[in-house]
Each structure stands twice: as structure tokens, then as C-alpha cells.
Motif scaffolding. Structure first.
Motif, PDB file in Angstrom:
ATOM      1  N   ILE A 124       0.871  -1.180   0.000  1.00 19.73           N
ATOM      2  CA  ILE A 124       0.000   0.000   0.000  1.00 19.73           C
ATOM      3  C   ILE A 124       0.906   1.229   0.000  1.00 19.73           C
ATOM      4  N   LEU A 125       0.690   2.120  -0.956  1.00 10.92           N
ATOM      5  CA  LEU A 125       1.466   3.357  -1.025  1.00 10.92           C
ATOM      6  C   LEU A 125       0.552   4.541  -0.740  1.00 10.92           C
ATOM      7  N   GLU A 126       0.947   5.373   0.211  1.00 14.60           N
ATOM      8  CA  GLU A 126       0.187   6.574   0.538  1.00 14.60           C
ATOM      9  C   GLU A 126       0.941   7.791   0.022  1.00 14.60           C
ATOM     10  N   HIS A 127       0.264   8.598  -0.812  1.00 17.15           N
ATOM     11  CA  HIS A 127       0.850   9.807  -1.380  1.00 17.15           C
ATOM     12  C   HIS A 127       0.095  11.037  -0.883  1.00 17.15           C
ATOM     13  N   ASP A 128       0.833  12.119  -0.728  1.00 16.62           N
ATOM     14  CA  ASP A 128       0.193  13.383  -0.407  1.00 16.62           C
ATOM     15  C   ASP A 128      -0.696  13.802  -1.575  1.00 16.62           C
ATOM     16  N   LYS A 129      -1.953  14.120  -1.288  1.00 15.86           N
ATOM     17  CA  LYS A 129      -2.910  14.425  -2.351  1.00 15.86           C
ATOM     18  C   LYS A 129      -2.529  15.680  -3.115  1.00 15.86           C
ATOM     19  N   ASN A 130      -1.883  16.628  -2.450  1.00 18.04           N
ATOM     20  CA  ASN A 130      -1.557  17.907  -3.102  1.00 18.04           C
ATOM     21  C   ASN A 130      -0.257  17.858  -3.885  1.00 18.04           C
ATOM     22  N   THR A 131       0.764  17.189  -3.335  1.00 21.69           N
ATOM     23  CA  THR A 131       2.079  17.188  -3.974  1.00 21.69           C
ATOM     24  C   THR A 131       2.392  15.887  -4.700  1.00 21.69           C
ATOM     25  N   GLY A 132       1.696  14.813  -4.370  1.00 24.92           N
ATOM     26  CA  GLY A 132       1.987  13.512  -4.954  1.00 24.92           C
ATOM     27  C   GLY A 132       3.164  12.806  -4.323  1.00 24.92           C
ATOM     28  N   ARG A 133       3.764  13.435  -3.323  1.00 21.25           N
ATOM     29  CA  ARG A 133       4.953  12.867  -2.689  1.00 21.25           C
ATOM     30  C   ARG A 133       4.598  11.625  -1.879  1.00 21.25           C
ATOM     31  N   LEU A 134       5.439  10.591  -1.986  1.00 23.59           N
ATOM     32  CA  LEU A 134       5.235   9.360  -1.235  1.00 23.59           C
ATOM     33  C   LEU A 134       5.486   9.615   0.246  1.00 23.59           C
ATOM     34  N   LYS A 135       4.504   9.277   1.068  1.00 22.88           N
ATOM     35  CA  LYS A 135       4.615   9.489   2.506  1.00 22.88           C
ATOM     36  C   LYS A 135       4.839   8.188   3.270  1.00 22.88           C
ATOM     37  N   VAL A 136       4.109   7.131   2.880  1.00 25.01           N
ATOM     38  CA  VAL A 136       4.146   5.879   3.647  1.00 25.01           C
ATOM     39  C   VAL A 136       4.053   4.692   2.688  1.00 25.01           C
ATOM     40  N   LYS A 137       4.830   3.654   2.981  1.00 28.51           N
ATOM     41  CA  LYS A 137       4.697   2.369   2.287  1.00 28.51           C
ATOM     42  C   LYS A 137       4.375   1.307   3.328  1.00 28.51           C
ATOM     43  N   ILE A 138       3.342   0.502   3.057  1.00 27.49           N
ATOM     44  CA  ILE A 138       2.871  -0.508   3.995  1.00 27.49           C
ATOM     45  C   ILE A 138       2.885  -1.856   3.283  1.00 27.49           C
ATOM     46  N   GLU A 139       3.507  -2.856   3.893  1.00 27.54           N
ATOM     47  CA  GLU A 139       3.628  -4.166   3.272  1.00 27.54           C
ATOM     48  C   GLU A 139       3.269  -5.274   4.265  1.00 27.54           C
ATOM     49  N   PRO A 140       2.615  -6.327   3.786  1.00 25.24           N
ATOM     50  CA  PRO A 140       2.357  -7.472   4.667  1.00 25.24           C
ATOM     51  C   PRO A 140       3.640  -8.269   4.892  1.00 25.24           C
ATOM     52  N   ILE A 141       3.789  -8.833   6.079  1.00 26.66           N
ATOM     53  CA  ILE A 141       4.912  -9.722   6.384  1.00 26.66           C
ATOM     54  C   ILE A 141       4.363 -11.141   6.434  1.00 26.66           C
ATOM     55  N   THR A 142       4.800 -11.967   5.509  1.00 22.81           N
ATOM     56  CA  THR A 142       4.210 -13.304   5.357  1.00 22.81           C
ATOM     57  C   THR A 142       5.215 -14.424   5.618  1.00 22.81           C
ATOM     58  N   ARG A 143       6.338 -14.110   6.241  1.00 23.26           N
ATOM     59  CA  ARG A 143       7.335 -15.143   6.520  1.00 23.26           C
ATOM     60  C   ARG A 143       6.752 -16.205   7.445  1.00 23.26           C
ATOM     61  N   LYS A 144       6.977 -17.448   7.103  1.00 22.54           N
ATOM     62  CA  LYS A 144       6.453 -18.553   7.891  1.00 22.54           C
ATOM     63  C   LYS A 144       7.077 -18.559   9.276  1.00 22.54           C
ATOM     64  N   GLY A 145       6.239 -18.649  10.300  1.00 20.51           N
ATOM     65  CA  GLY A 145       6.716 -18.683  11.676  1.00 20.51           C
ATOM     66  C   GLY A 145       6.943 -17.324  12.294  1.00 20.51           C
ATOM     67  N   SER A 146       6.832 -16.256  11.512  1.00 26.81           N
ATOM     68  CA  SER A 146       7.053 -14.915  12.039  1.00 26.81           C
ATOM     69  C   SER A 146       5.831 -14.428  12.804  1.00 26.81           C
ATOM     70  N   LYS A 147       6.068 -13.747  13.918  1.00 27.12           N
ATOM     71  CA  LYS A 147       4.985 -13.136  14.689  1.00 27.12           C
ATOM     72  C   LYS A 147       4.642 -11.745  14.167  1.00 27.12           C
ATOM     73  N   LEU A 148       5.441 -11.261  13.215  1.00 27.59           N
ATOM     74  CA  LEU A 148       5.197  -9.942  12.640  1.00 27.59           C
ATOM     75  C   LEU A 148       4.175 -10.046  11.512  1.00 27.59           C
ATOM     76  N   THR A 149       3.353  -9.026  11.377  1.00 22.22           N
ATOM     77  CA  THR A 149       2.298  -9.047  10.367  1.00 22.22           C
ATOM     78  C   THR A 149       2.441  -7.945   9.327  1.00 22.22           C
ATOM     79  N   THR A 150       3.028  -6.809   9.718  1.00 22.56           N
ATOM     80  CA  THR A 150       3.023  -5.635   8.845  1.00 22.56           C
ATOM     81  C   THR A 150       4.305  -4.847   8.993  1.00 22.56           C
TER      82      THR A 150
END
Length: 254
Positions: A124-150
Motif C-alpha cells: 500500500i502506497l500513501e501519497h500526499d494528495k496535493n504534492t503527490g509525494r510518497l509518505k508511507v509504504k505498507i507491506e504485509p509480512i508473510t514469513r512462515k513462523g514470524s509473529k510480525l504481520t506488517t
């Protein structure tokens, strides 16, 4: 004649402690750890009430720990559950779903190679609506056995080459955060206990003009006190271990 690396017996304990505190604290950039005065040396002293090796580390950890909330929103990575405008590739396959928020454009990129529908969004990429600048990148963590999700990357538009990575566990609980600057050459990483939310480990790396790249690795007790400090440079390894009553300092040359 072989060089005598031993310490003068007339050297006071206060001088030795002071030397170790200066060298082992990576935040004191003026400390020249290239000197061989304390080569392969070990000493145990009473744990001081005020310890220069721990005070600044604890302050940095406190600031980092307060920067990030205990929990963050949980993100939906199921493409079928995302509402918004759909964009397709020339061959007709789905590229992304775009959601317009108040001040953010949020693009959910489709993952055609998913094995579990709940991870059919690759990022998921979040861009500033006015400038188009990338603010945040969000990715799922799918490694087997990992307790991390995002994994969340936050880009600071005010400071070039600075960004923050936050990793979430179940329930949106923040497990760790890292702050990078200087094109990734300097970083600070804090790991939390996801049950009591206290720091469990702190890592720091940075360039020093005198010693090259420095690494700091600090472990905490369950109550939040510092249990161990390790600092590495190109030519020295400094270890400080704490008990309730003692401080053990060991210096090794490489």
C-alpha cells in the motif's frame, strides 16, 4: 623488546573507570578508541549510582519509545475488500485499487501471485494528495513462523534520506522501530516486549571519522534497566555487563 601493554599500577580506579566510560559510550564521538591503552583488559567495579554509559542511552531509548504508539491500525491486504477506483494493466489484469482519503491518495497494489487471499495486496502506497509525494509504504509480512504481520516505512519529507520503519505484530502492536538517516549509513533500532511494551534491545550504527563504522548493542532487563552494552569498532570490542551490584567491563582488541 616486547611492548608492555599492562596498565600502570599507580593508575587510580577513578581514572580507569573514567576511561572506560568515555570509550564505551558511543555517543561520545570524541573518544578515540584506536588507542591501545586498555587492550584486552577486564575489571569489575561496584555499579555506580550515576553511570555515564547508561544515562544517554536510556534517554535516546525513552525518546524513541515515546515516538511510536503502543498500537497502530491493522491494515487490510485482501484486494476484494478494498473499495475504490480500479486500474488495470494493458492486458486487462488488475494493477491497483485507489482510495481517496481527506489528504492522502492510497494505492493498494494487487499481488497476482498470492497463495492466501488475505495477502492479495502486495503493498500500500500513501501519497500526499496535493504534492503527490510518497509518505508511507505498507507491506504485509508473510514469513512462515514470524509473529510480525506488517511493515510500515514512513518517509520524512523535511529531511532528505531519513525514514522510519515500524513493524507490527498481531493486533497492530508495535514490535520494533528503526530510524535511518544519511542514506542508510546511520540507524537506531528499538525492540519492544509485545506483552509489557518495555524496551528489550537497542541497536545503533553510525560512521565515526576516527574509528570508522561503530555499532552499539544494548540489552534490557524485564524491568527496563540496562543489562548489557556492547560496542564494536574496527579495532576494539567493548563489553559492559551489569548485575544489581556490579559493573563488569571488558575491552578486547581486534
Amino acid at each position: 623488546m616486547e611492548k608492555d601493554n599492562s596498565i600502570d599500577v599507580k593508575t587510580s580506579e577513578a581514572q580507569i573507570i573514567s576511561g572506560f566510560e568515555q570509550i564505551s559510550n558511543p555517543l561520545r564521538a570524541y573518544a578515540d578508541t584506536s588507542k591501545k591503552d586498555l587492550t584486552n583488559y577486564s575489571q569489575t567495579v561496584p555499579r555506580p549510582k550515576y553511570d555515564g554509559d547508561t544515562v544517554k542511552i536510556l534517554e535516546i531509548v525513552r525518546i524513541l519509545n515515546n515516538m511510536v504508539p503502543i498500537k497502530m491500525p491493522e491494515y487490510n491486504f485482501n484486494i476484494d475488500e478494498i473499495n475504490g477506483e480500479r486500474f488495470y494493466k494493458p492486458d486487462g489484469t488488475l494493477l491497483l485499487v485507489r482510495d481517496f482519503d481527506s489528504d492522502v491518495i492510497r494505492d493498494y497494489y494487487y499481488n497476482p501471485n498470492y497463495t492466501d487471499k488475505k495477502y492479495s495486496v502486495s503493498r500500500i502506497l500513501e501519497h500526499d494528495k496535493n504534492t503527490g509525494r510518497l509518505k508511507v509504504k505498507i507491506e504485509p509480512i508473510t514469513r512462515k513462523g514470524s509473529k510480525l504481520t506488517t511493515g510500515i516505512s514512513i518517509f520524512d519529507e523535511k529531511i532528505n534520506n531519513k525514514y522510519t520503519i515500524i513493524q507490527l505484530s498481531d493486533g497492530g502492536v508495535v514490535s520494533n522501530m528503526s530510524e535511518f538517516s544519511g542514506e542508510g549509513k546511520s540507524f537506531k533500532t528499538l525492540f519492544r516486549n509485545i506483552n509489557n511494551f518495555k524496551p528489550v534491545r537497542y541497536l545503533e550504527g553510525k560512521d565515526n571519522k576516527n574509528t570508522g563504522f561503530e555499532m552499539l548493542d544494548c540489552l534490557f532487563t524485564e524491568s527496563g534497566d540496562i543489562a548489557r552494552i556492547r560496542r564494536y569498532t574496527n579495532n576494539k570490542e567493548i563489553n559492559i555487563n551489569y548485575s544489581d551490584t556490579q559493573k563488569n567491563i571488558t575491552v578486547k582488541s581486534k
